[in-house]
Scaffold this motif. Structure first.
Motif, PDB file in Angstrom:
ATOM      1  N   TYR A 223       0.871  -1.354  -0.222  1.00 53.94           N
ATOM      2  CA  TYR A 223      -0.151   0.216   0.147  1.00 53.94           C
ATOM      3  C   TYR A 223       1.063   1.270   0.064  1.00 53.94           C
ATOM      4  CZ  TYR A 223      -3.910   3.609   1.112  1.00 53.94           C
ATOM      5  OH  TYR A 223      -4.408   4.172   1.152  1.00 53.94           O
ATOM      6  N   ILE A 224       1.764   1.476   0.504  1.00 53.50           N
ATOM      7  CA  ILE A 224       2.539   2.395   0.825  1.00 53.50           C
ATOM      8  C   ILE A 224       3.867   3.102  -0.418  1.00 53.50           C
ATOM      9  CG2 ILE A 224       4.724   3.357   1.702  1.00 53.50           C
ATOM     10  CD1 ILE A 224       3.656   2.400   4.337  1.00 53.50           C
ATOM     11  N   ARG A 225       3.789   1.340  -0.939  1.00 52.61           N
ATOM     12  CA  ARG A 225       3.791   1.615  -2.243  1.00 52.61           C
ATOM     13  C   ARG A 225       4.108   1.882  -3.427  1.00 52.61           C
ATOM     14  NH1 ARG A 225       9.372   1.806  -0.560  1.00 52.61           N
ATOM     15  NH2 ARG A 225      10.542   0.531   0.026  1.00 52.61           N
ATOM     16  N   ASP A 226       2.488   1.612  -3.456  1.00 50.13           N
ATOM     17  CA  ASP A 226       1.789   1.994  -5.508  1.00 50.13           C
ATOM     18  C   ASP A 226       0.085   1.603  -3.995  1.00 50.13           C
ATOM     19  OD1 ASP A 226       0.355   2.087  -6.743  1.00 50.13           O
ATOM     20  OD2 ASP A 226       1.297   0.146  -7.518  1.00 50.13           O
ATOM     21  N   PRO A 227      -0.202   2.744  -3.727  1.00 48.42           N
ATOM     22  CA  PRO A 227      -1.534   3.031  -2.912  1.00 48.42           C
ATOM     23  C   PRO A 227      -3.052   2.361  -3.876  1.00 48.42           C
ATOM     24  CG  PRO A 227      -0.122   4.656  -2.272  1.00 48.42           C
ATOM     25  CD  PRO A 227       0.233   4.317  -3.094  1.00 48.42           C
ATOM     26  N   GLN A 228      -2.760   2.979  -4.920  1.00 48.29           N
ATOM     27  CA  GLN A 228      -3.955   2.581  -5.834  1.00 48.29           C
ATOM     28  C   GLN A 228      -4.311   0.999  -6.748  1.00 48.29           C
ATOM     29  OE1 GLN A 228      -6.216   5.133  -8.057  1.00 48.29           O
ATOM     30  NE2 GLN A 228      -5.353   6.631  -7.569  1.00 48.29           N
ATOM     31  N   SER A 229      -2.922   0.085  -6.165  1.00 47.54           N
ATOM     32  CA  SER A 229      -3.435  -0.901  -6.627  1.00 47.54           C
ATOM     33  C   SER A 229      -4.199  -2.678  -5.422  1.00 47.54           C
ATOM     34  CB  SER A 229      -1.538  -1.295  -6.131  1.00 47.54           C
ATOM     35  OG  SER A 229      -1.145  -2.337  -4.727  1.00 47.54           O
ATOM     36  N   LEU A 230      -3.786  -1.092  -4.380  1.00 51.34           N
ATOM     37  CA  LEU A 230      -4.926  -1.333  -3.024  1.00 51.34           C
ATOM     38  C   LEU A 230      -6.334  -1.386  -2.880  1.00 51.34           C
ATOM     39  CD1 LEU A 230      -2.642  -3.020  -0.578  1.00 51.34           C
ATOM     40  CD2 LEU A 230      -2.998  -4.113  -2.743  1.00 51.34           C
ATOM     41  N   ARG A 231      -6.340   0.012  -3.402  1.00 51.01           N
ATOM     42  CA  ARG A 231      -7.244   0.866  -3.594  1.00 51.01           C
ATOM     43  C   ARG A 231      -6.998   1.532  -4.065  1.00 51.01           C
ATOM     44  NH1 ARG A 231      -8.068   2.365   3.418  1.00 51.01           N
ATOM     45  NH2 ARG A 231      -8.184   0.086   3.639  1.00 51.01           N
ATOM     46  N   PRO A 234     -10.805   7.728  -7.791  1.00 48.56           N
ATOM     47  CA  PRO A 234     -10.677   9.126  -8.754  1.00 48.56           C
ATOM     48  C   PRO A 234      -9.753  10.143  -7.610  1.00 48.56           C
ATOM     49  CG  PRO A 234     -12.817   7.945  -9.262  1.00 48.56           C
ATOM     50  CD  PRO A 234     -12.438   7.072  -8.415  1.00 48.56           C
ATOM     51  N   GLN A 235     -10.259   9.973  -6.469  1.00 45.31           N
ATOM     52  CA  GLN A 235      -9.589  11.495  -6.093  1.00 45.31           C
ATOM     53  C   GLN A 235      -8.880  10.842  -4.749  1.00 45.31           C
ATOM     54  OE1 GLN A 235     -13.628  10.457  -5.925  1.00 45.31           O
ATOM     55  NE2 GLN A 235     -13.798  11.725  -7.219  1.00 45.31           N
ATOM     56  N   ALA A 236      -7.961   9.898  -4.970  1.00 45.43           N
ATOM     57  CA  ALA A 236      -7.259   9.224  -4.175  1.00 45.43           C
ATOM     58  C   ALA A 236      -5.898  10.281  -4.734  1.00 45.43           C
ATOM     59  CB  ALA A 236      -6.450   8.255  -4.918  1.00 45.43           C
ATOM     60  N   LYS A 237      -5.588  10.633  -3.084  1.00 47.72           N
ATOM     61  CA  LYS A 237      -4.238  11.864  -3.507  1.00 47.72           C
ATOM     62  C   LYS A 237      -2.762  11.749  -2.871  1.00 47.72           C
ATOM     63  CE  LYS A 237      -7.307  15.158  -2.848  1.00 47.72           C
ATOM     64  NZ  LYS A 237      -7.374  16.691  -1.740  1.00 47.72           N
ATOM     65  N   MET A 238      -2.884  10.040  -2.212  1.00 44.17           N
ATOM     66  CA  MET A 238      -1.209  10.102  -0.907  1.00 44.17           C
ATOM     67  C   MET A 238      -0.507   8.885  -2.595  1.00 44.17           C
ATOM     68  SD  MET A 238      -0.895   6.284   1.300  1.00 44.17           S
ATOM     69  CE  MET A 238       0.835   5.720   1.469  1.00 44.17           C
TER      70      MET A 238
END
Length: 268
Positions: A223-231, A234-238
Motif C-alpha cells: 500500500y505504501i509503495r503503490d496505494p492504488q494497487s490496493l484501493r 479517482p480522488q485518491a491523493k496519497m
C-alpha cells in the motif's frame, strides 16, 4: 473618491491570479507578492526533470529558496503549509543548500498560468517548492509542497507534539527513533498521529487504529509503495513511495515506529 469606491477600483485593477506568500521566520518575516518574486534579482528559468506533481518535465520561473530564508540557520525547523491544509515538516539544512539537491520556489505568472494538475483540479500554483537534482539529497515527494501559502520557522516536531514521541527510555539512535524521523519526513505532511500534528489532509495513523493493526505487513508495504494497487478511486491523493525514495531499510524503520506507537495511543 469614497473609501468603498476606491477599494472596488483597487480590486478591479488587481490580477485575479496574483497571490502572496507569507514567510514567518522571526526577524526575517515578510510577505511576498507574486510580482515581487517574479522581479527578484535571483529569479531564473529552471527545468525540473520528471516533476513530482506533473509527472513530466516542467519549466518554471523560480527563486533559490535560500535567497528568501533570511536569518534561517541549518539546524532550524520549518513548516511549509499549502492552501489545502498539507503541512510539510522540513529541516532547514537541505533548503539552504546551493550544491547537490537544491530547493527553489517556483512562481506561477498570472499571465502564463501553469497546467492543471488533473481534470477538475487547480494548477500547482501560485507557489510550488521544487528541487533540482533531488536524488543527491534523498528528497521525498512530501518535500515538494504545491499550492504553497506560507513557510514558518517553528520548534522541532517532538517539542510541539509530545504525543508523537516514542518511549523516552529508548536511545536516540534506536531504530524506533530513526523511524520517527522518517515519519516526520514522509508522513506528517498529510497525517496526524494520536491526534497530534498540523496537517488537515489525511486520516490519523493511530486513532482509532494504526494501519499496522488492520493491514498484514506485506499488504501494508504494498500500500505504501503503490496505494492504488490496493484501493483505487479517482480522488485518491496519497503518492506511492518507491524504493528510490524510501528504501526497504527505511520502510522497515517507519513501520517499526508505527508498530511502537500502536502501543502508545493517546485519545484526543
Amino acid at each position: 473618491m469614497k473609501p468603498l469606491i476606491l477599494w472596488s477600483a483597487l480590486l478591479l485593477c488587481t490580477p485575479l491570479q496574483a497571490a502572496q506568500l507569507v514567510l514567518e521566520l522571526g526577524a526575517g518575516s515578510r510577505t511576498w507578492q507574486t510580482a515581487e518574486l517574479l522581479a527578484h534579482p535571483e529569479v531564473q528559468t529552471i527545468t525540473i526533470s520528471d516533476d513530482v506533481s506533473y509527472k513530466r518535465d516542467m519549466s518554471y520561473r523560480a527563486v533559490p529558496l535560500e535567497a528568501l530564508l533570511e536569518g534561517v540557520k541549518a539546524d532550524d525547523h520549518l513548516q511549509a503549509v499549502a492552501l489545502d491544509g498539507f503541512a510539510a515538516e522540513l529541516s532547514a539544512a537541505p533548503l539552504l543548500n546551493r550544491n547537490g539537491a537544491r530547493a527553489w520556489l517556483a512562481i506561477e505568472d498570472p499571465s502564463r498560468p501553469w497546467p492543471k494538475l488533473a481534470q477538475g483540479k487547480p494548477s500547482a500554483g501560485p507557489f510550488y517548492l521544487v528541487w533540482t537534482n533531488p536524488q543527491a539529497g534523498h528528497i521525498s515527494p512530501e518535500q515538494w509542497p504545491f499550492e504553497l501559502a506560507s513557510i514558518k520557522r517553528l520548534a522541532p516536531v517532538a517539542e510541539r507534539f509530545p504525543a508523537l514521541r516514542p518511549d523516552p527510555a529508548l536511545a536516540s539512535d534506536d531504530p524506533v527513533n530513526q523511524g520517527f524521523a522518517l515519519f516526520q519526513k514522509n508522513c506528517m505532511a498529510c497525517h496526524r498521529l494520536n491526534a497530534a500534528g498540523d496537517s488537515q489532509f489525511g486520516p490519523d495513523l493511530n486513532i482509532p487504529y494504526s494501519p499496522t493493526e488492520y493491514f498484514g505487513e506485506a499488504f501494508l508495504k504494498r500500500y505504501i509503495r503503490d496505494p492504488q494497487s490496493l484501493r483505487r478511486w479517482p480522488q485518491a491523493k496519497m503518492p506511492g513511495f518507491s524504493s528510490s525514495v524510501l528504501p526497504d531499510t527505511e520502510l522497515e524503520l517507519l513501520l517499526g515506529y508505527l508498530k511502537h506507537m500502536a502501543g502508545r495511543k493517546q485519545q484526543p
